[in-house]
Structures are given as structure tokens and as C-alpha cells.
Motif scaffolding. Structure first.
Motif, PDB file in Angstrom:
ATOM      1  N   ARG A  87      -2.063   4.473  -3.246  1.00  0.00           N
ATOM      2  CA  ARG A  87      -1.941   3.764  -4.554  1.00  0.00           C
ATOM      3  C   ARG A  87      -0.431   3.808  -5.853  1.00  0.00           C
ATOM      4  NH1 ARG A  87      -7.251   4.457  -8.608  1.00  0.00           N
ATOM      5  NH2 ARG A  87      -6.172   3.955 -10.135  1.00  0.00           N
ATOM      6  N   ARG A  88       0.188   4.721  -5.231  1.00  0.00           N
ATOM      7  CA  ARG A  88       1.911   4.350  -5.969  1.00  0.00           C
ATOM      8  C   ARG A  88       2.625   3.358  -5.474  1.00  0.00           C
ATOM      9  NH1 ARG A  88       3.478  10.845  -7.094  1.00  0.00           N
ATOM     10  NH2 ARG A  88       1.550  11.692  -8.800  1.00  0.00           N
ATOM     11  N   THR A  89       1.815   3.231  -3.998  1.00  0.00           N
ATOM     12  CA  THR A  89       2.534   2.589  -3.221  1.00  0.00           C
ATOM     13  C   THR A  89       1.777   0.679  -3.632  1.00  0.00           C
ATOM     14  OG1 THR A  89       1.877   3.401  -1.202  1.00  0.00           O
ATOM     15  CG2 THR A  89       3.799   3.845  -1.779  1.00  0.00           C
ATOM     16  N   ARG A  90       0.947   0.953  -3.556  1.00  0.00           N
ATOM     17  CA  ARG A  90       0.244  -0.453  -3.680  1.00  0.00           C
ATOM     18  C   ARG A  90       1.130  -1.373  -3.648  1.00  0.00           C
ATOM     19  NH1 ARG A  90      -3.327   1.006  -7.543  1.00  0.00           N
ATOM     20  NH2 ARG A  90      -2.543  -0.208  -9.167  1.00  0.00           N
ATOM     21  N   LYS A  91       0.575  -2.906  -2.801  1.00  0.00           N
ATOM     22  CA  LYS A  91       1.879  -4.099  -2.899  1.00  0.00           C
ATOM     23  C   LYS A  91       1.381  -4.660  -4.572  1.00  0.00           C
ATOM     24  CE  LYS A  91       3.291  -2.311   1.225  1.00  0.00           C
ATOM     25  NZ  LYS A  91       2.770  -1.616   1.043  1.00  0.00           N
ATOM     26  N   LYS A  92       2.180  -6.235  -4.747  1.00  0.00           N
ATOM     27  CA  LYS A  92       1.661  -6.281  -5.459  1.00  0.00           C
ATOM     28  C   LYS A  92       1.347  -8.350  -4.329  1.00  0.00           C
ATOM     29  CE  LYS A  92       2.942  -9.779  -8.826  1.00  0.00           C
ATOM     30  NZ  LYS A  92       2.539  -9.254  -9.966  1.00  0.00           N
ATOM     31  N   SER A  93       0.140  -8.416  -4.401  1.00  0.00           N
ATOM     32  CA  SER A  93      -0.588  -9.263  -2.765  1.00  0.00           C
ATOM     33  C   SER A  93      -1.826  -9.055  -3.080  1.00  0.00           C
ATOM     34  CB  SER A  93       0.145  -8.253  -1.709  1.00  0.00           C
ATOM     35  OG  SER A  93      -0.648  -7.103  -1.102  1.00  0.00           O
ATOM     36  N   LEU A 140       3.048 -14.428  -5.052  1.00  0.00           N
ATOM     37  CA  LEU A 140       1.727 -13.188  -4.732  1.00  0.00           C
ATOM     38  C   LEU A 140       1.908 -13.154  -3.243  1.00  0.00           C
ATOM     39  CD1 LEU A 140      -1.638 -12.754  -6.524  1.00  0.00           C
ATOM     40  CD2 LEU A 140       0.384 -10.913  -6.556  1.00  0.00           C
ATOM     41  N   GLU A 141       1.864 -12.216  -2.127  1.00  0.00           N
ATOM     42  CA  GLU A 141       1.805 -12.240  -1.055  1.00  0.00           C
ATOM     43  C   GLU A 141       0.305 -12.440  -0.608  1.00  0.00           C
ATOM     44  OE1 GLU A 141       4.541  -9.934   2.428  1.00  0.00           O
ATOM     45  OE2 GLU A 141       3.424  -8.466   1.235  1.00  0.00           O
ATOM     46  N   CYS A 142      -0.412 -12.698   0.567  1.00  0.00           N
ATOM     47  CA  CYS A 142      -1.529 -12.981   1.199  1.00  0.00           C
ATOM     48  C   CYS A 142      -1.153 -11.784   2.505  1.00  0.00           C
ATOM     49  CB  CYS A 142      -2.130 -13.961   0.769  1.00  0.00           C
ATOM     50  SG  CYS A 142      -2.216 -15.352   0.010  1.00  0.00           S
ATOM     51  N   ALA A 143      -2.122 -11.246   2.417  1.00  0.00           N
ATOM     52  CA  ALA A 143      -2.213 -10.269   3.559  1.00  0.00           C
ATOM     53  C   ALA A 143      -3.722 -10.257   4.476  1.00  0.00           C
ATOM     54  CB  ALA A 143      -1.655  -8.649   3.931  1.00  0.00           C
ATOM     55  N   VAL A 144      -3.442 -10.430   5.974  1.00  0.00           N
ATOM     56  CA  VAL A 144      -5.730 -10.162   5.975  1.00  0.00           C
ATOM     57  C   VAL A 144      -5.318  -9.280   7.026  1.00  0.00           C
ATOM     58  CG1 VAL A 144      -7.136 -11.455   8.071  1.00  0.00           C
ATOM     59  CG2 VAL A 144      -5.182 -13.153   6.020  1.00  0.00           C
ATOM     60  N   PHE A 145      -6.730  -8.485   6.159  1.00  0.00           N
ATOM     61  CA  PHE A 145      -7.275  -7.415   7.731  1.00  0.00           C
ATOM     62  C   PHE A 145      -7.585  -7.626   8.607  1.00  0.00           C
ATOM     63  CE2 PHE A 145      -6.713  -5.750   3.156  1.00  0.00           C
ATOM     64  CZ  PHE A 145      -5.709  -4.492   3.151  1.00  0.00           C
ATOM     65  N   THR A 146      -7.535  -7.337  10.165  1.00  0.00           N
ATOM     66  CA  THR A 146      -8.322  -8.548  11.050  1.00  0.00           C
ATOM     67  C   THR A 146      -7.966  -7.039  12.581  1.00  0.00           C
ATOM     68  OG1 THR A 146      -8.563  -9.919  12.917  1.00  0.00           O
ATOM     69  CG2 THR A 146      -6.077  -9.417  11.987  1.00  0.00           C
ATOM     70  N   ALA A 148      -8.106   0.856   6.558  1.00  0.00           N
ATOM     71  CA  ALA A 148      -7.092  -1.053   6.440  1.00  0.00           C
ATOM     72  C   ALA A 148      -6.331  -0.244   4.889  1.00  0.00           C
ATOM     73  CB  ALA A 148      -7.786  -2.304   5.646  1.00  0.00           C
ATOM     74  N   LEU A 149      -6.947  -0.338   3.869  1.00  0.00           N
ATOM     75  CA  LEU A 149      -6.318   0.143   3.178  1.00  0.00           C
ATOM     76  C   LEU A 149      -5.629   0.979   3.219  1.00  0.00           C
ATOM     77  CD1 LEU A 149      -9.462   0.039   0.306  1.00  0.00           C
ATOM     78  CD2 LEU A 149      -7.425  -1.674   0.459  1.00  0.00           C
ATOM     79  N   CYS A 150      -5.068   2.300   3.874  1.00  0.00           N
ATOM     80  CA  CYS A 150      -4.273   3.298   4.644  1.00  0.00           C
ATOM     81  C   CYS A 150      -3.368   2.769   4.948  1.00  0.00           C
ATOM     82  CB  CYS A 150      -4.631   4.175   4.929  1.00  0.00           C
ATOM     83  SG  CYS A 150      -6.314   5.540   4.388  1.00  0.00           S
ATOM     84  N   LYS A 151      -3.174   1.824   5.179  1.00  0.00           N
ATOM     85  CA  LYS A 151      -1.961   0.820   6.054  1.00  0.00           C
ATOM     86  C   LYS A 151      -1.799  -0.207   5.117  1.00  0.00           C
ATOM     87  CE  LYS A 151      -3.618   0.991  10.891  1.00  0.00           C
ATOM     88  NZ  LYS A 151      -3.894   0.390  11.951  1.00  0.00           N
ATOM     89  N   TYR A 152      -2.605  -0.614   3.962  1.00  0.00           N
ATOM     90  CA  TYR A 152      -1.469  -1.482   2.974  1.00  0.00           C
ATOM     91  C   TYR A 152      -2.560  -1.590   2.005  1.00  0.00           C
ATOM     92  CZ  TYR A 152       0.288  -5.851   1.753  1.00  0.00           C
ATOM     93  OH  TYR A 152       0.728  -7.059   1.111  1.00  0.00           O
ATOM     94  N   ASN A 153      -2.083  -1.431   0.745  1.00  0.00           N
ATOM     95  CA  ASN A 153      -2.207  -1.484  -0.197  1.00  0.00           C
ATOM     96  C   ASN A 153      -2.563  -2.226  -1.245  1.00  0.00           C
ATOM     97  OD1 ASN A 153      -4.391  -0.915  -2.495  1.00  0.00           O
ATOM     98  ND2 ASN A 153      -3.470   0.926  -2.981  1.00  0.00           N
ATOM     99  N   PHE A 175      -9.084   3.069  -4.530  1.00  0.00           N
ATOM    100  CA  PHE A 175      -7.511   2.510  -4.185  1.00  0.00           C
ATOM    101  C   PHE A 175      -7.116   1.894  -4.942  1.00  0.00           C
ATOM    102  CE2 PHE A 175      -8.815   4.663  -0.458  1.00  0.00           C
ATOM    103  CZ  PHE A 175      -7.747   4.756   0.622  1.00  0.00           C
ATOM    104  N   GLY A 176      -7.612   1.248  -6.268  1.00  0.00           N
ATOM    105  CA  GLY A 176      -6.636   1.086  -7.466  1.00  0.00           C
ATOM    106  C   GLY A 176      -7.300  -0.435  -7.120  1.00  0.00           C
ATOM    107  N   CYS A 177      -7.342  -1.561  -6.388  1.00  0.00           N
ATOM    108  CA  CYS A 177      -7.584  -2.368  -6.565  1.00  0.00           C
ATOM    109  C   CYS A 177      -9.091  -3.692  -7.313  1.00  0.00           C
ATOM    110  CB  CYS A 177      -8.052  -2.717  -4.875  1.00  0.00           C
ATOM    111  SG  CYS A 177      -7.355  -2.411  -3.208  1.00  0.00           S
ATOM    112  N   LYS A 178      -8.180  -4.145  -7.510  1.00  0.00           N
ATOM    113  CA  LYS A 178      -9.451  -5.569  -8.053  1.00  0.00           C
ATOM    114  C   LYS A 178     -10.185  -5.853  -7.466  1.00  0.00           C
ATOM    115  CE  LYS A 178      -6.254  -6.304 -12.379  1.00  0.00           C
ATOM    116  NZ  LYS A 178      -6.099  -7.192 -13.295  1.00  0.00           N
TER     117      LYS A 178
END
Length: 462
Positions: A26-32, A64-70, A130-135, A155-158
Motif C-alpha cells: 500500500r505504501r509503494t502503490r503506483k499511480k497507475s 496514468l501508467e497502464c500495466a497489464v497483468f498476464t 499480481a498485487l505483490c509485484k505491482y500495486n 491492497f488499497g486499490c479502487k
């Protein structure tokens, strides 16, 4: 006593470790925006939604950066090229790729029994990876894994989701109660009163859990009236539910001429080679239509019609299914009248659609039916299953004019095929024109506008 203390200590340590992981993430959450889409190689309508949604967010929120979990071995560049070549979607920037290695836990083959709950719980494990690698700040599920939503919120996501169809529905429960054998209801269970009752209880419990986790979404976007009715009933968040029709490439398809060469009488079927798409029904209906056409009728239409199956294979099971379809085609002596095209590029699909006079669709309770819209936009008269999306949203009259046909049984499909073959060019063009006009309601441009309108309140200040 010592064993109990040891077990308790292990559980406490595990809980503390998981808690620390969540807090750190949560503390290292990305603006994405992180798109949860484990299979980026399925080639279906769901993947088109993914890339169109990525592009819409890139246009609406450039910062906003867009990331894809695949779970696929893909690079940002390969996914960007795939979006363009397979779907005609040009992304503004290549997405960041977060590779997942636990995808087997959502594979249906991992759970021969209790598949729904197995895949649902497996998706939670995959989402944890996924969320442990990139939040990301926004967790956008485009594959229908509702059981991941509580974890994403932890994890604090919307949480945003684009739901193509509910994992469970009252229609599924009704089929089990009525002991109807289908691809998702084993004949062994359908024949047994006791097993059917047990499955109804299982479905009822799962429905309650599905409603609970689904209600964790901050925004639930659904793709059709049919899906909306089920999601609102199950998740009970009508104020956070929006209907946005999926993107269909109607712009390029509408450039195709409505007229077809007189000597070509092609029926096309565009769908992944999955069991629920019921390709076998289409083949049997086509065979029946040819059988019922008299020699005199065949002389009148100058040339026997041809059926083209066009679709993608996700895995070995799909490939085996395609092979069995080819074998059945041979048994019906239709080798000269049926073609198979698998894993074609988008430009080739457009060319095939441009040569068809009609398109077949036979999935029961298809949540929407992108292929049906593509038929209509290309000028091919749709012959679709009389249920869900095609019946409620797509194959409806446009300005009082017929836009296609709906059918349930092999006989009804065969009757519609014969009707299309025997109609005059004037009548065909009239229906094709009305169908094309209706298809404009489901364009990529319409999706782009509506999805932006839906997510904008949630993205204020992002």
C-alpha cells in the motif's frame, strides 16, 4: 499442547507476514491502472475490450501508467503490436507488462470438479501474486474474476470491472433444477435427482459468495441488458453499475460494400472454438438446409452455398474440438461446401466478412454477441440464437425494419438459412442496410465515449 502452540505460532507468523506485505504494498502503490487479464492471447471480444479500455484511459488520463497483468510470455512491444494487428487498436503507449506465473490456478483443467469455486479461489491466489509485484491505484478487471475484488481493496486499490457475463446466473440454476444436460452440466448429474439437488445447493452457496465479492467493486461496468439484470440482482449495487456496450469494429466493416457477387453465397461463423459456441449445431443446420433445398431451388440460386468457420484456438482442447468438427463435416459429405479458418489476422477476418451474405451465431445466453454486430456492420445478415444479448440488445428492428433472424433449434436455423438463400437481392440489401444502421450503436467510438463517461468520476484527481 506443544503441537497446538506450534501451529498457532505458525498461523500468527503467517498472518503477520501477510499483513506486512499488504502494508508495504500500500505504501509503494503506483499511480497507475493495472488491468487484470491473465490471458492476453485468447483473440476474443474480451481481449478487444482490454485494448480499447487501455487506449481510452491513455487518452483520458495521459499521466496514468497502464500495466497489464498476464500469464503470457509477452513484452510491452509485442502486446502493443498484437492490439494493432489483431484488433486494429493503436495504443498511445505500449503497456507495462507484469508477468504472472501462477496462472495454472485459474485453468479449468486444474479443477475437474467444482470448477467454478476452484477457479474463483485460484484467481485470488493469482491476484495476490499480481498485487505483490505491482500495486496500482486502480485495479481494472477485464476478465470477470470477481473473487479478487476484496483482495484488491485490501491492497488499497479502487476496483473497476468490465463484466462480460456473471460467473453464475439464475439461468444456470434453472438448467440444473430442470436437469438439462449442457456443456456446463454433466449428463451424469443431469440424470440424477440427488446429484442435481446437491449441485443446486452448491450453486446457491456460490451465488451468495459471488454477490458478496462482486459488491466490493467501486464501479461495475456491464456489457449488455442481460448481464446488467443478473449483476444488479446478484451484486445489489445498482448505483455503481453502468451498462457500456462492448467495442465492435463497425467503422472499417461499414466501409465494405453491401452488394455481394452474385456467384458467391457464403455463410460465415466467427467464434472461438469453445464448447459453448455450439459450432456443431451450425454444421448440422447447414447440412439440413442443403438437404431440404430441391434441385430446382439449387438451380435458381445458381450455386450451392458455402459455410466458413472462422475462429481462434486457445489451447489443445480447442484444437481437438476443431478437428472433431472437421471430421463431422466429412461424415456429412460437406467437405466441398465448408471451410475452416483458424487464428486469422484481423485484416483477413474483414476480407472474409466482406464476402458473406449471412453470419451464424448459436451460443445459448451469449451475454452480448460481438460477432453478431460484426456481421451486421459488414452487411452480412445475422442468424443468431434467440436468447440474451442478441435477442435483448442486438437483433432488434431499426426504424421499423427487420435486421436479421433469431433461432433456437437446428430446424429453425436451417429454415433461416434457406430463407436468406431464396430471398431476392433487393430484400437482402434492405435487411443488410437496416442491420448496418443498427450496428452503429455498438461502435468502438461509442464504447470509447461511454467507458470514459463511466470511469471519469472515479478518476477525478488521479
Amino acid at each position: 499442547m506443544a503441537i497446538a502452540i506450534a501451529i498457532l505460532s505458525i498461523l500468527l507468523a503467517t498472518f503477520l507476514l501477510l499483513s506486512l506485505t499488504v502494508v508495504w504494498s500500500r505504501r509503494t502503490r503506483k499511480k497507475s491502472v493495472g488491468f487484470f487479464h491473465p490471458y492476453t492471447n485468447d483473440g476474443g471480444g474480451g481481449e478487444r475490450v482490454l485494448w480499447c479500455a487501455v487506449r481510452a484511459i491513455q487518452e483520458e488520463n495521459p499521466g496514468l501508467e497502464c500495466a497489464v497483468f498476464t500469464g503470457d510470455n509477452a513484452s510491452p512491444e509485442s502486446l502493443s503490436i498484437r492490439a494493432r494487428d489483431r484488433f486494429g487498436v493503436d495504443l498511445l503507449r505500449a503497456p507495462k507488462v507484469i508477468r504472472l506465473f501462477k496462472r495454472k490456478w485459474i485453468d479449468e483443467k486444474t479443477y475437474p470438479r467444482f470448477t467454478m469455486i476452484g477457479q474463483s479461489l485460484g484467481s485470488v491466489y493469482l491476484s495476490w501474486e499480481a498485487l505483490c509485484k505491482y500495486n496500482p491505484e486502480f485495479y481494472f478487471d477485464t476478465s470477470g474474476y470477481a473473487f479478487t475484488y476484496p483482495l484488491a481493496r485490501l491492497f488499497g486499490c479502487k476496483v473497476i470491472c468490465y463484466t462480460h457475463y456473471p460467473t453464475i446466473s439464475s439461468d444456470m440454476v434453472a438448467r440444473v433444477t430442470g436437469r438439462s444436460s449442457m456443456y456446463n452440466n454433466d449428463p451424469l448429474i443431469a440424470k440424477s435427482v440427488w446429484l442435481s439437488r446437491c449441485k443446486v445447493i452448491y450453486y446457491s452457496i456460490f451465488s451468495w459468495l459471488y454477490g458478496l465479492v462482486g459488491s466490493c467493486a467501486h464501479l461495475a461496468v456491464v456489457n449488455s441488458s442481460w448481464t446488467a439484470s443478473h449483476i444488479e440482482k446478484l451484486w445489489k449495487i445498482p448505483g455503481r453499475t453502468r451498462k457500456v456496450y462492448p467495442p465492435c469494429d463497425t467503422s472499417s466493416l461499414q466501409l465494405l460494400p453491401l452488394e455481394r457477387p452474385a456467384e458467391l453465397l457464403i455463410f460465415i461463423s466467427v467464434a472461438q472454438f469453445r464448447p459453448e459456441k455450439a459450432h456443431g449445431l451450425q454444421l448440422e443446420a447447414f447440412a439440413l438446409a442443403l438437404e431440404r433445398l430441391s434441385s430446382e431451388s439449387l438451380d435458381n440460386i445458381k450455386k450451392r452455398p458455402k459455410l466458413q468457420f472462422v475462429g481462434s484456438c486457445r489451447n489443445k482442447d480447442d484444437e481437438n474440438r476443431l478437428q472433431k468438427l472437421k471430421e463431422r463435416c466429412t461424415e456429412l459429405h460437406l467437405d466441398d461446401f465448408v471451410e475452416f479458418h483458424s487464428n486469422v489476422l484481423y485484416r483477413d477476418l474483414v476480407k472474409l466478412l466482406g464476402g458473406a451474405i449471412a453470419g451464424l451465431h448459436s451460443m445459448v445466453d451469449e451475454h452480448f454477441g460481438i460477432s453478431v454486430v460484426e456481421y451486421m456492420a459488414a452487411g452480412a445478415i445475422p442468424i443468431a440464437h434467440n436468447s440474451a444479448g442478441p435477442r435483448m440488445d442486438i437483433v432488434l428492428e431499426e426504424d421499423g425494419q427487420q435486421t436479421g433472424f433469431l433461432a433456437n433449434t437446428i430446424e429453425e436455423y436451417a429454415h433461416a438459412i434457406i430463407k436468406v438463400l431464396m430471398m431476392s437481392d433487393t430484400d437482402r440489401l434492405m435487411i443488410a442496410s437496416s442491420a448496418r444502421n443498427r450496428a452503429q450503436r455498438f461502435s468502438e467510438q461509442r464504447f470509447n465515449r461511454d467507458i470514459k463517461d463511466a470511469i471519469r468520476p472515479l478518476f477525478v484527481g488521479a
